[in-house]
Write an enzyme that holds these catalytic residues in place. Structure first.
Site, PDB file in Angstrom:
ATOM      1  N   GLU A 123      -3.650 -12.664  30.023  1.00 19.19           N
ATOM      2  CA  GLU A 123      -4.974 -12.207  30.095  1.00 19.19           C
ATOM      3  C   GLU A 123      -5.205 -10.659  29.354  1.00 19.19           C
ATOM      4  O   GLU A 123      -5.216  -9.869  30.229  1.00 19.19           O
ATOM      5  CB  GLU A 123      -5.393 -12.228  31.657  1.00 19.19           C
ATOM      6  CG  GLU A 123      -5.146 -13.898  31.959  1.00 19.19           C
ATOM      7  CD  GLU A 123      -5.844 -14.054  33.605  1.00 19.19           C
ATOM      8  OE1 GLU A 123      -6.106 -15.096  33.996  1.00 19.19           O
ATOM      9  OE2 GLU A 123      -6.171 -12.882  34.167  1.00 19.19           O
ATOM     10  N   GLU A 166      -3.376 -21.397  33.972  1.00 18.53           N
ATOM     11  CA  GLU A 166      -3.935 -21.152  35.062  1.00 18.53           C
ATOM     12  C   GLU A 166      -5.190 -21.868  35.451  1.00 18.53           C
ATOM     13  O   GLU A 166      -6.213 -21.845  34.766  1.00 18.53           O
ATOM     14  CB  GLU A 166      -4.163 -19.273  35.359  1.00 18.53           C
ATOM     15  CG  GLU A 166      -2.807 -18.710  35.497  1.00 18.53           C
ATOM     16  CD  GLU A 166      -3.176 -17.271  35.862  1.00 18.53           C
ATOM     17  OE1 GLU A 166      -4.017 -17.148  36.465  1.00 18.53           O
ATOM     18  OE2 GLU A 166      -2.388 -16.643  35.307  1.00 18.53           O
TER      19      GLU A 166
END
Length: 445
Positions: free
Chosen positions: A170, A355
């Site tokens: 991320e 995720e």
């Protein structure tokens, strides 16, 4: 009793189902001679983390990892996504190596293989050695080489047993959330620091891939997070607001990695802060990806904020149910991003949902039962959309649920629970939730 409506048989036979965690959130940073990370110092500063919580003990995965790996195996999963802590392996950031740190991760990887679980490694999931903070952290262009060196140290020890490796988790959180919004460590709110960190991180990614491939490693990628951006209405101002949010959150990194450019709408505001001749770095940044990780949780409804500084948008009120994080539940977004990436950016590059999950106020009932029925519905709805994307030709190869267990949820401390396994933070007892049992049944057929 809630249960999945989607079937394991709807997915390819070689489709990976796993769970994911991150080092600082579960391990316990005080153990094994780990150095301080900037999350340790950030959490030690008042008002940064809810209740003054930190990751010094977390879930004590450092000592309890065999029990945790057993839970993954017993749940029927075949893969585990985890991260190594830079501060654990190089306590001073560069230079000397903490062999206890590398030994821990070697035990972990070997423990996974013993249980027939595939190790999916993330090299950086936010725990920058605090020693780098005094040197500017991600603002310092030298971090490109520091990260490459660290990556080689880890992979030269573990790489022969790793199924796939991601450089970063991320980048939007590492840069924008942490240097512009100031919500995560290092807690800056500075547009120049943000722009420098974005470019340096991307250079670090490309440089590390070059070094790792030169060392003979393969199956290398990166994990990006995506939020669906929707305008509050069809007005031009609100559509532009949603497009700007989409450029920052969704297009910025994937465009740099695959098309050697930054979104034009962002350059109008950020280009003045980029290094001179920054365009020359794109050949390094845009290294071939063997796979791409996709993290997806929610959508944002955007409206214009006409009198605000860049970026002149704000969240509007959405109408969908929300998780305990206040995030809207919008399963269709995961289908959108998988097909959008496949059609516009990644072609036949394998995609993994690295995720996906939800926070809920889970409690252990009598007889040790945790009835997280909302989570079962959430996962089921998203798996349906993943299957839909596969049917449309998107090369999706796996799904990793976030997270294996409740853990330190960054600035939210221990108040938000994402796990398939409940953790009592007083006793550290693990209790599988109904969602864990549902996965076990789903995967047993």
């Amino acid at each position: 009793m809630a249960s999945f409506t989607v079937s394991r048989h709807q997915f390819p036979s070689d489709f990976e189902f796993g769970v994911a965690t991150a080092a600082y959130q579960i391990e316990g940073s005080r153990y094994g001679h780990a150095g301080l990370s900037h999350w340790d110092t950030f959490a030690a500063t008042p008002n940064n983390v809810l209740n003054g919580d930190d990751g010094s003990i977390a879930c004590d995965h450092y000592h309890r990892w065999p029990e945790d790996l057993d839970l993954i195996q017993e749940g029927g999963f075949n893969s585990y996504r985890f991260s190594t802590s830079w501060a654990r392996i190089q306590p001073e950031g560069k230079g000397s190596i903490n062999q206890q740190g590398l030994d821990f991760y070697e035990r972990l990887v070997d423990g996974l293989l013993t249980r027939n679980l595939k190790p999916y490694l993330t090299l950086y999931h936010w725990d920058l050695p605090a020693a780098f903070s005094n040197l500017g952290g991600w603002r310092n262009p030298d971090i490109v080489h520091w990260f490459s060196d660290y990556s080689q140290i880890v992979m030269n020890r573990l790489g022969d047993r790793i199924a796939a490796t991601a450089t970063f988790n991320e980048p939007w959180c590492i840069t924008w959330l942490s240097h512009f919004l100031g919500i995560h460590a290092p807690g800056l709110r500075d547009i120049q620091a943000t722009t420098m960190s974005i470019h340096n991180l991307l250079r670090a990614h490309g440089t590390a891939l070059q070094a790792l491939r030169a060392d003979g490693h393969n199956n290398l990628g990166i994990v990006l997070n995506f939020d669906y951006a929707q305008a509050a209405d069809e007005s031009e101002a609100n559509r532009k607001a949603a497009d700007l949010y989409d450029a920052i959150f969704n297009r910025l990194f994937i465009q740099a990695l695959t098309q050697k450019s930054y979104p034009t709408v962002l350059l109008a505001h950020l280009e003045r802060y980029l290094p001179k001749n920054y365009q020359q770095d794109f050949d390094t940044i845009a290294q071939p990806l063997d796979w791409l990780g996709v993290n997806y949780y929610t959508r944002h409804v955007l409206e214009a904020a006409p009198n605000a500084l860049f970026p002149a948008y704000q969240d509007a009120q959405g109408h969908l149910p929300k998780t305990d994080m206040g995030w809207e539940i919008y399963p269709e977004g995961i289908y959108h991003f998988l097909t959008w990436l496949h059609q516009n950016y990644t072609a036949q590059t394998p995609l993994y949902i690295t995720e996906n999950g939800m926070a809920a106020p889970d409690k252990v009932w009598e007889q040790g039962v945790v009835q997280d029925l909302d989570r079962i519905h959430y996962i089921d709805a998203h798996l349906q959309q993943v299957n839909r994307a596969i049917e449309q030709g998107a090369p999706v190869k796996g799904y990793f649920s976030w997270s294996l267990m409740d853990n330190f949820e960054w600035a939210a401390g221990y108040a938000k629970r994402f796990g398939l396994v409940h953790v009592d933070y007083e006793t550290l007892k693990r209790t599988p939730k109904a969602s864990w049992y549902e996965f076990k049944q789903f995967l047993s057929v």
